[in-house]
Design an enzyme around this catalytic site. Sequence first.
Site, PDB file in Angstrom:
ATOM      1  CE1 TYR A  92      24.623  62.877  11.905  1.00 41.05           C
ATOM      2  CE2 TYR A  92      23.906  61.625  13.819  1.00 41.05           C
ATOM      3  CZ  TYR A  92      23.793  61.918  12.480  1.00 41.05           C
ATOM      4  OH  TYR A  92      22.870  61.259  11.718  1.00 41.05           O
ATOM      5  CE  LYS A 115      26.388  60.075  10.408  1.00 44.74           C
ATOM      6  NZ  LYS A 115      25.460  59.224  11.186  1.00 44.74           N
TER       7      LYS A 115
END
Length: 301
Positions: free
Chosen positions: A136, A164
């Site tokens: 992330y 992400k």
Amino acid sequence: MKPNWIGVYPAVTTKFFEDETLDLKTFSYNIDEQIKAGVHGIIICGSLGENSTLTYTEKLELLTAARETIADRVPLIIGIAENITRMAVSFVKEAAGAGADGFMLLPPMRYPSDERETLHYMHTVADATDLPVMIYNNPVAYKTLVTIPMFKDLAQNAHFESMKESTGDIRYMTDIINELGNRFKILSGVDDMALESLLMGADGWIAGLVDAFPRETVVIYELAKQGRIEEAREIYRWFYPLLHLDVSTKFVQNIKLAEVATGLGTEYVRQPRLPLIGEEREHVLKVINDSLAKRPVLPQI
């Protein structure tokens, strides 16, 4: 079910009662509605899921409830956002045993780690499990940028399968693809850049407003992947004022208000967050209500 990191993955909100205890019934109801709408995976205990306010035990309770609701219809991913490396290692081991299919791994919380520390943390946590891990990358919120040289290092570890992308810079994704090819599946993590990201090669969309508008989100994704760009763009333009609600320090409160408006949740948050009041609340409700008044008829996909 092993995630393939392709498609729409809702970052679901954590549902509370007014006294801040977990509302597992509403939590499970929302997840079930997401799956009925055609999403491709579920992410729990992310930033939108108020991870930082949840206890270790509560995260496992949510994981168990989500596992029972999903029943292997789609992959179940849980966020890892810890302050201490050994706690993150302990949690991934326990979550794997409790039914997680994969992890979304944030850099260390609170402490803005440097490149060496960030890489050591990520490798250490990922190596504690055989499950796949998504990196992330959100320097806007968490002050730690995973750079392209760092991604090249992480690419040597087979546990890392996807990322992400939440830098807020559409150019960064193209740089990553040019440097790393298809080594990582890339999922857009910024709602109001999602269609642009899909058109530039993103494999999926980790969405927020999907929690209130699951079918619209899935249809935009599917239309984009089918090359039906004009149709996708028309719905996306309608959706855009709502999608802006995801890019705010009050994104949890905003999206929970939208869930209330569409019958998919409650607005209760856990302190230190407080429900919106006054002009701020009225503005968000106007955006939601104006959009609902013009909600489009969706095409067949």
